[in-house]
Design a protein around this motif. Sequence first.
Motif, PDB file in Angstrom:
ATOM      1  N   TRP A  25     -37.339 -18.618  19.782  1.00  0.00           N
ATOM      2  CA  TRP A  25     -37.679 -18.949  21.165  1.00  0.00           C
ATOM      3  C   TRP A  25     -39.044 -19.617  21.281  1.00  0.00           C
ATOM      4  CZ3 TRP A  25     -42.079 -16.910  23.136  1.00  0.00           C
ATOM      5  CH2 TRP A  25     -42.616 -15.818  22.462  1.00  0.00           C
ATOM      6  N   ASP A  28     -38.634 -23.322  21.813  1.00  0.00           N
ATOM      7  CA  ASP A  28     -37.767 -23.830  22.883  1.00  0.00           C
ATOM      8  C   ASP A  28     -38.332 -25.062  23.582  1.00  0.00           C
ATOM      9  OD1 ASP A  28     -35.977 -21.810  22.334  1.00  0.00           O
ATOM     10  OD2 ASP A  28     -36.294 -20.726  24.214  1.00  0.00           O
ATOM     11  N   THR A  32     -36.097 -28.597  23.462  1.00  0.00           N
ATOM     12  CA  THR A  32     -35.080 -28.416  24.491  1.00  0.00           C
ATOM     13  C   THR A  32     -35.502 -29.145  25.763  1.00  0.00           C
ATOM     14  OG1 THR A  32     -34.582 -26.259  23.528  1.00  0.00           O
ATOM     15  CG2 THR A  32     -33.692 -26.708  25.701  1.00  0.00           C
ATOM     16  N   ALA A  38     -41.474 -20.976  27.479  1.00  0.00           N
ATOM     17  CA  ALA A  38     -40.532 -19.914  27.112  1.00  0.00           C
ATOM     18  C   ALA A  38     -41.367 -18.724  26.664  1.00  0.00           C
ATOM     19  CB  ALA A  38     -39.602 -20.368  25.994  1.00  0.00           C
ATOM     20  N   ARG A  57     -37.565 -18.577  30.736  1.00  0.00           N
ATOM     21  CA  ARG A  57     -37.838 -20.007  30.594  1.00  0.00           C
ATOM     22  C   ARG A  57     -38.169 -20.613  31.954  1.00  0.00           C
ATOM     23  NH1 ARG A  57     -32.690 -22.224  27.021  1.00  0.00           N
ATOM     24  NH2 ARG A  57     -33.491 -21.719  24.954  1.00  0.00           N
ATOM     25  N   ASP A 138     -31.242 -32.856  23.053  1.00  0.00           N
ATOM     26  CA  ASP A 138     -31.768 -31.662  22.385  1.00  0.00           C
ATOM     27  C   ASP A 138     -31.484 -31.707  20.886  1.00  0.00           C
ATOM     28  OD1 ASP A 138     -32.600 -30.622  24.825  1.00  0.00           O
ATOM     29  OD2 ASP A 138     -30.971 -29.150  24.955  1.00  0.00           O
TER      30      ASP A 138
END
Length: 151
Positions: A25, A28, A32, A38, A57, A138
Motif C-alpha cells: 500500500w 499506491d 495508481t 494511502a 485512500r 495503472d
Amino acid sequence: MGIDVTVERTIPLPPEQVAAYAMDWCHDAEWTQGIRTAELTREADGGGFGVGAEVTRTAYFLGKRIDYVLRVAAHDPPRLLDMVSVAGPMPMHVTYTFEAAPGGGTLARIRVRGDASGLYGLAAPLMGRKVRSSLVKDLRDLEQRLSAPPD
C-alpha cells in the motif's frame, strides 16, 4: 447499475517482484491513477498488512475528491490481493492477481467491481470507460516504475 472492469498486462519481470511492489500500500500513490495518499489505518489481526487490514485512500476521479477505505478480504502473495470498500461514495471490490505468464514475465490483472447506484448510476457508462482507462494506465505505470533503472 454495476461496473465490472478487468484489465491485464504482461510485465517482463517475475511475479514475486511485481506483486511485492503492487501489493504494498505504501506504493499506491506512485502507480495508481488519481490516488494522492494511502495510509494503513487498521492493521491486520496478526499485525501489519494482511486480511482485515484497512487502507484509507484519497483519490481524484472525474475531478472530484473521493476518500474511501478498502479492507483486505484475501491476501495470498504473490498471487492475490482482494479488497472491498468499507467506507466511500459507492460499494467497490478491487482484485489484483499476478501469475507467471506463458513465455515468461508476469500476467498482472486488476478487476474493479462497483455498485454505481444513485447519483453515480447516471454516470455508470462513463465511469466504466474511465475506470478501464485508469486501470490500463495503472498497469503501464507499474511496468514502467518497476523497469526503470534504480536512482
